[in-house]
Design a protein around this motif. Structure first.
Motif, PDB file in Angstrom:
ATOM      1  N   ASP A 124      31.400  27.020  41.393  1.00  0.00           N
ATOM      2  CA  ASP A 124      29.991  26.715  41.623  1.00  0.00           C
ATOM      3  C   ASP A 124      29.935  25.344  42.274  1.00  0.00           C
ATOM      4  N   HIS A 140      33.625  33.844  48.952  1.00  0.00           N
ATOM      5  CA  HIS A 140      32.495  33.041  49.432  1.00  0.00           C
ATOM      6  C   HIS A 140      31.927  33.682  50.694  1.00  0.00           C
ATOM      7  N   GLU A 193      29.795  26.341  54.541  1.00  0.00           N
ATOM      8  CA  GLU A 193      29.300  26.973  55.754  1.00  0.00           C
ATOM      9  C   GLU A 193      30.407  27.282  56.746  1.00  0.00           C
ATOM     10  N   THR A 201      27.319  25.105  48.997  1.00  0.00           N
ATOM     11  CA  THR A 201      27.594  26.251  49.849  1.00  0.00           C
ATOM     12  C   THR A 201      28.521  25.817  50.973  1.00  0.00           C
TER      13      THR A 201
END
Length: 116
Positions: free
Chosen positions: A39, A68, A44, A42
């Motif tokens: 966790d 992911h 990219e 994000t």
């Protein structure tokens, strides 16, 4: 970024950080997959070699997508033998940059990979 060369793993993340990107760095695929599965922010874009010890870049990209989803991949390619894998990577929608590259060329490739 996934890179098995310690010097490259030190220089490129520092450069990208100075350019305003947040960078997670891993020396191998296993560590990278662990970082992707945590966790946290994000991810990219994944920057990695196309030819890697253990699993090639395309195999790693597939494993990373399972952990992911949604992360884009920028492959670094540096050998003439990389061409078949590079064609497959581009056909799969990934980006690539040929080694050796300048810091400016890497930054441009990152921006293009992110669609910015």
């Amino acid at each position: 970024m996934v890179e098995d060369d310690d010097q490259v793993l030190e220089v490129i993340p520092r450069f990208l950080s100075q350019a305003g990107y947040t960078v997670l760095a891993a020396a191998n695929q296993e560590t990278a997959l662990y970082l992707l599965g945590r966790d946290g922010p994000t991810v990219e874009l994944i920057v990695t070699d196309l030819v890697r010890p253990g699993m090639n870049g395309l195999e790693f990209a597939a494993a990373a997508a399972r952990v992911h989803p949604g992360a884009k991949v920028l492959f670094m390619a540096g050998f003439p033998g990389d061409e078949p894998l590079k064609r497959d990577a581009l056909a799969a929608g990934h980006s690539s940059i040929d080694k050796p590259f300048s810091p400016e060329a890497l930054l441009q490739a990152v921006r293009e990979s992110l669609g910015a």
